[in-house]
Scaffold this motif. Structure first.
Motif, PDB file in Angstrom:
ATOM      1  N   GLY A  17       0.840  -1.190   0.000  1.00  0.00           N
ATOM      2  CA  GLY A  17       0.000   0.000   0.000  1.00  0.00           C
ATOM      3  C   GLY A  17       0.873   1.236   0.000  1.00  0.00           C
ATOM      4  O   GLY A  17       1.819   1.335   0.770  1.00  0.00           O
ATOM      5  N   ILE A  18       0.544   2.182  -0.870  1.00  0.00           N
ATOM      6  CA  ILE A  18       1.409   3.354  -1.016  1.00  0.00           C
ATOM      7  C   ILE A  18       0.581   4.575  -1.383  1.00  0.00           C
ATOM      8  O   ILE A  18      -0.494   4.453  -1.977  1.00  0.00           O
ATOM      9  N   GLN A  19       1.072   5.740  -1.015  1.00  0.00           N
ATOM     10  CA  GLN A  19       0.375   6.990  -1.302  1.00  0.00           C
ATOM     11  C   GLN A  19       0.681   7.421  -2.724  1.00  0.00           C
ATOM     12  O   GLN A  19       1.457   8.334  -2.978  1.00  0.00           O
ATOM     13  N   GLY A  20       0.066   6.755  -3.663  1.00  0.00           N
ATOM     14  CA  GLY A  20       0.281   7.016  -5.076  1.00  0.00           C
ATOM     15  C   GLY A  20      -0.488   5.985  -5.874  1.00  0.00           C
ATOM     16  O   GLY A  20      -1.325   5.257  -5.332  1.00  0.00           O
ATOM     17  N   PRO A  22      -0.397   1.193 -15.010  1.00  0.00           N
ATOM     18  CA  PRO A  22      -0.121  -0.147 -15.560  1.00  0.00           C
ATOM     19  C   PRO A  22       0.512  -0.113 -16.937  1.00  0.00           C
ATOM     20  O   PRO A  22       1.116  -1.096 -17.373  1.00  0.00           O
ATOM     21  N   THR A  23       0.421   0.999 -17.657  1.00  0.00           N
ATOM     22  CA  THR A  23       1.008   1.072 -18.989  1.00  0.00           C
ATOM     23  C   THR A  23       2.516   1.305 -18.959  1.00  0.00           C
ATOM     24  O   THR A  23       3.217   0.980 -19.903  1.00  0.00           O
ATOM     25  N   SER A  24       3.029   1.875 -17.859  1.00  0.00           N
ATOM     26  CA  SER A  24       4.455   2.176 -17.764  1.00  0.00           C
ATOM     27  C   SER A  24       5.114   1.564 -16.543  1.00  0.00           C
ATOM     28  O   SER A  24       6.340   1.635 -16.411  1.00  0.00           O
ATOM     29  N   ASP A  25       4.311   0.947 -15.652  1.00  0.00           N
ATOM     30  CA  ASP A  25       4.821   0.410 -14.395  1.00  0.00           C
ATOM     31  C   ASP A  25       5.590   1.492 -13.634  1.00  0.00           C
ATOM     32  O   ASP A  25       6.649   1.250 -13.078  1.00  0.00           O
ATOM     33  N   ARG A  26       4.997   2.671 -13.607  1.00  0.00           N
ATOM     34  CA  ARG A  26       5.619   3.810 -12.929  1.00  0.00           C
ATOM     35  C   ARG A  26       4.645   4.366 -11.899  1.00  0.00           C
ATOM     36  O   ARG A  26       3.447   4.455 -12.150  1.00  0.00           O
ATOM     37  N   LEU A  27       5.179   4.751 -10.747  1.00  0.00           N
ATOM     38  CA  LEU A  27       4.355   5.295  -9.671  1.00  0.00           C
ATOM     39  C   LEU A  27       4.059   6.765  -9.927  1.00  0.00           C
ATOM     40  O   LEU A  27       4.978   7.572 -10.125  1.00  0.00           O
ATOM     41  N   ARG A  28       2.776   7.116  -9.900  1.00  0.00           N
ATOM     42  CA  ARG A  28       2.345   8.501 -10.098  1.00  0.00           C
ATOM     43  C   ARG A  28       1.823   9.064  -8.779  1.00  0.00           C
ATOM     44  O   ARG A  28       1.523   8.331  -7.857  1.00  0.00           O
ATOM     45  N   PHE A  29       1.695  10.383  -8.720  1.00  0.00           N
ATOM     46  CA  PHE A  29       1.172  11.086  -7.539  1.00  0.00           C
ATOM     47  C   PHE A  29       1.995  10.773  -6.286  1.00  0.00           C
ATOM     48  O   PHE A  29       1.454  10.624  -5.198  1.00  0.00           O
ATOM     49  N   ALA A  30       3.311  10.658  -6.431  1.00  0.00           N
ATOM     50  CA  ALA A  30       4.133  10.230  -5.294  1.00  0.00           C
ATOM     51  C   ALA A  30       5.444  11.003  -5.224  1.00  0.00           C
ATOM     52  O   ALA A  30       6.501  10.436  -4.958  1.00  0.00           O
ATOM     53  N   ALA A  31       5.374  12.317  -5.432  1.00  0.00           N
ATOM     54  CA  ALA A  31       6.578  13.140  -5.343  1.00  0.00           C
ATOM     55  C   ALA A  31       7.161  13.133  -3.938  1.00  0.00           C
ATOM     56  O   ALA A  31       8.341  13.424  -3.743  1.00  0.00           O
ATOM     57  N   HIS A  32       6.331  12.780  -2.957  1.00  0.00           N
ATOM     58  CA  HIS A  32       6.779  12.754  -1.556  1.00  0.00           C
ATOM     59  C   HIS A  32       7.595  11.501  -1.236  1.00  0.00           C
ATOM     60  O   HIS A  32       8.075  11.358  -0.106  1.00  0.00           O
ATOM     61  N   ILE A  38      -5.261  14.345   0.918  1.00  0.00           N
ATOM     62  CA  ILE A  38      -6.662  13.958   0.758  1.00  0.00           C
ATOM     63  C   ILE A  38      -6.763  13.032  -0.447  1.00  0.00           C
ATOM     64  O   ILE A  38      -6.104  13.236  -1.478  1.00  0.00           O
ATOM     65  N   GLY A  39      -7.518  11.958  -0.309  1.00  0.00           N
ATOM     66  CA  GLY A  39      -7.622  10.979  -1.389  1.00  0.00           C
ATOM     67  C   GLY A  39      -8.959  10.268  -1.344  1.00  0.00           C
ATOM     68  O   GLY A  39      -9.756  10.460  -0.424  1.00  0.00           O
ATOM     69  N   MET A  40      -9.184   9.431  -2.343  1.00  0.00           N
ATOM     70  CA  MET A  40     -10.465   8.721  -2.426  1.00  0.00           C
ATOM     71  C   MET A  40     -10.264   7.331  -3.002  1.00  0.00           C
ATOM     72  O   MET A  40      -9.437   7.119  -3.906  1.00  0.00           O
ATOM     73  N   GLY A  41     -10.999   6.380  -2.455  1.00  0.00           N
ATOM     74  CA  GLY A  41     -11.073   5.038  -3.002  1.00  0.00           C
ATOM     75  C   GLY A  41     -12.483   4.771  -3.486  1.00  0.00           C
ATOM     76  O   GLY A  41     -13.451   5.135  -2.806  1.00  0.00           O
ATOM     77  N   ALA A  92      -7.757   6.650 -10.689  1.00  0.00           N
ATOM     78  CA  ALA A  92      -9.133   6.913 -10.278  1.00  0.00           C
ATOM     79  C   ALA A  92      -9.178   7.210  -8.780  1.00  0.00           C
ATOM     80  O   ALA A  92      -8.534   6.535  -7.990  1.00  0.00           O
ATOM     81  N   GLY A  93      -9.927   8.237  -8.406  1.00  0.00           N
ATOM     82  CA  GLY A  93     -10.049   8.587  -7.000  1.00  0.00           C
ATOM     83  C   GLY A  93      -9.021   9.581  -6.505  1.00  0.00           C
ATOM     84  O   GLY A  93      -9.017   9.933  -5.328  1.00  0.00           O
ATOM     85  N   GLU A  94      -8.131  10.065  -7.388  1.00  0.00           N
ATOM     86  CA  GLU A  94      -7.132  11.055  -6.958  1.00  0.00           C
ATOM     87  C   GLU A  94      -7.807  12.425  -6.836  1.00  0.00           C
ATOM     88  O   GLU A  94      -7.574  13.344  -7.603  1.00  0.00           O
ATOM     89  N   ILE A  95      -8.648  12.536  -5.817  1.00  0.00           N
ATOM     90  CA  ILE A  95      -9.465  13.734  -5.635  1.00  0.00           C
ATOM     91  C   ILE A  95      -8.625  14.950  -5.266  1.00  0.00           C
ATOM     92  O   ILE A  95      -9.087  16.089  -5.372  1.00  0.00           O
ATOM     93  N   ALA A  96      -7.392  14.727  -4.826  1.00  0.00           N
ATOM     94  CA  ALA A  96      -6.520  15.863  -4.514  1.00  0.00           C
ATOM     95  C   ALA A  96      -6.334  16.760  -5.727  1.00  0.00           C
ATOM     96  O   ALA A  96      -6.113  17.969  -5.589  1.00  0.00           O
ATOM     97  N   GLU A  97      -6.424  16.180  -6.926  1.00  0.00           N
ATOM     98  CA  GLU A  97      -6.233  16.937  -8.162  1.00  0.00           C
ATOM     99  C   GLU A  97      -7.521  17.590  -8.656  1.00  0.00           C
ATOM    100  O   GLU A  97      -7.503  18.311  -9.657  1.00  0.00           O
ATOM    101  N   LEU A  98      -8.633  17.334  -7.987  1.00  0.00           N
ATOM    102  CA  LEU A  98      -9.933  17.822  -8.465  1.00  0.00           C
ATOM    103  C   LEU A  98     -10.003  19.349  -8.396  1.00  0.00           C
ATOM    104  O   LEU A  98      -9.820  19.932  -7.321  1.00  0.00           O
ATOM    105  N   PRO A  99     -10.265  20.028  -9.517  1.00  0.00           N
ATOM    106  CA  PRO A  99     -10.439  21.479  -9.470  1.00  0.00           C
ATOM    107  C   PRO A  99     -11.711  21.841  -8.702  1.00  0.00           C
ATOM    108  O   PRO A  99     -12.769  21.249  -8.929  1.00  0.00           O
ATOM    109  N   VAL A 100     -11.611  22.774  -7.793  1.00  0.00           N
ATOM    110  CA  VAL A 100     -12.774  23.222  -7.024  1.00  0.00           C
ATOM    111  C   VAL A 100     -12.776  24.741  -6.985  1.00  0.00           C
ATOM    112  O   VAL A 100     -11.713  25.375  -7.015  1.00  0.00           O
TER     113      VAL A 100
END
Length: 403
Positions: A149-152, A156-166, A221-224, A239-247
């Protein structure tokens, strides 16, 4: 891979797998109980148990004393037939647990970030896994599958972790393959909030729901999302990366591309909520403590702070509800839990005044580490499925190397 069964062996394979499934789900059972549950004869039940026993998947569990007649011999799944591991990786630490085939935790280990700052992801995972296996008294080679389990989110197309600059060093291409080479077993990298959703459905507040959303409110903040009893990951795993949601009221990524400076994260992530609480007089060493203090207070400042926080969370949720229309919203994460019932009721109120669909909003029902909990659920489910697939209509391949 076992040879696909043919002819009458199909029925034997189905019955053998069903017998093992029952022993995994229900615990020790006697021959007559297995025969009755499978609707087969007692000799057939004996044959199935003998087959599973020869394969190392089932063993005797002693006798059950009966009020009348002789004691019945009990059988149970051999917990040592296979092992799985689960991990929760954050910038601060790597937590690892090892579970046997029945889902019982037999070893754990925690590796803190300051223990060795030079570890690359493969070495980090391998070290944590070795530590947990040492406590379990098994070699790391006994592990059949690892779920991380990871914060990111893994693309599957690149086997690269996204949303994980931290997480420095974890954005390398081919990450899953590198981890599998290091541990010598299949590795699944799963978004942390997706795993919380799995745990909520297993034994949290969503056990009766097939489609729901988990909103994680913490420093990030995130969503499953779960649809039809399955986690929805999306095309690229995001899917569920609500941190990126424009509000409304928050900058868009083009204006502020630094993490946490735009979208829902800028509006309702931990740092933003801490500022709201401070503006109303609640300052503390952490956002969680400030939230706890506000919930315990009865003045206008507390009411205003919690109402503003709830309105911000509901604003993001309103977009999700309008598109997804889930059966249930679950609030999870340390800040949401610190807000408790008082915050939950306010979030539900604001949400229900802004959308036509009005799903109930509930607090998470999980204890301990929900990410690790979900990773364990997924790891055990997959390993049990793999073991069940080895059972044929005659002899079954051993499920382990005899560990």
């Amino acid at each position: 891979m076992p040879t696909p069964p043919t002819g009458t062996s199909v029925v034997r394979a189905i019955n053998a797998r069903a017998a093992l499934r029952m022993l995994l789900d229900r615990g020790p059972l006697s021959r007559p109980e297995i025969a009755a549950l499978l609707a087969v004869s007692k000799p057939t039940a004996s044959h199935l148990l003998a087959q599973l026993g020869e394969s190392g998947l089932v063993k005797s569990d002693g006798n059950r004393d009966g009020a009348v007649g002789r004691a019945a011999e009990l059988f149970r799944a051999n917990e040592a037939a296979a092992y799985a591991a689960a991990m929760d990786i954050t910038p601060e630490r790597t937590a690892a647990v090892v579970t046997d085939l029945t889902g019982s935790v037999v070893g754990s280990f925690s590796l803190h970030a300051d223990d060795d700052t030079d570890l690359d992801p493969a070495a980090q995972v391998q070290r944590a896994l070795t530590g947990a296996c040492a406590e379990a008294g098994i070699p790391a080679s006994a592990i059949r599958r690892v779920v991380i389990g990871i914060q990111g989110a893994i693309d599957p197309t690149s086997d690269r972790l996204r949303f994980a600059a931290h997480l420095p060093g974890w954005q390398r291409p081919g990450l899953t393959a590198a981890l599998q080479d290091a541990v010598g077993a299949p590795v699944d990298i799963e978004n942390d909030v997706n795993l919380v959703a799995i745990a909520e459905r297993a034994h949290g507040v969503a056990t009766q729901e097939d489609s729901f959303a988990v909103l994680w409110v913490s420093d990030g903040i995130g969503m499953g999302l779960m649809f039809g009893g399955r986690v929805h990951r999306g095309l690229t795993g995001g899917a569920g990366e609500i941190a990126e949601l424009p509000v409304p009221g928050a900058p868009v990524p083009q204006e502020a591309n630094e993490f946490g400076a735009s979208g829902m994260q800028a509006m309702a992530g931990g740092p933003a909520l801490r500022r709201v609480l401070a503006e109303h007089g609640f300052t503390a060493e952490s956002a969680v403590q400030a939230m706890t203090d506000a919930v315990a207070a009865s003045g206008d400042g507390a009411a205003s702070a919690l109402d503003e926080i709830a309105a911000r969370l509901a604003l993001g949720l309103s977009s999700v509800v309008a598109i997804v229309d889930p059966d249930l919203i679950v609030l999870a994460g340390d800040l949401a839990l610190a807000g408790g019932e008082r915050l939950r009721s306010l979030v539900q109120h604001h949400l229900h005044t802004s959308v036509v669909a009005r799903p109930p909003v509930l607090l998470s029902g999980l204890d301990g580490n929900p990410v690790l909990d979900g990773a364990l659920q997924l790891a055990v489910e997959r390993v049990q499925g793999e073991v069940l697939d080895t059972v044929s209509g005659g002899q079954s391949k051993p499920a382990s190397d005899g560990v």
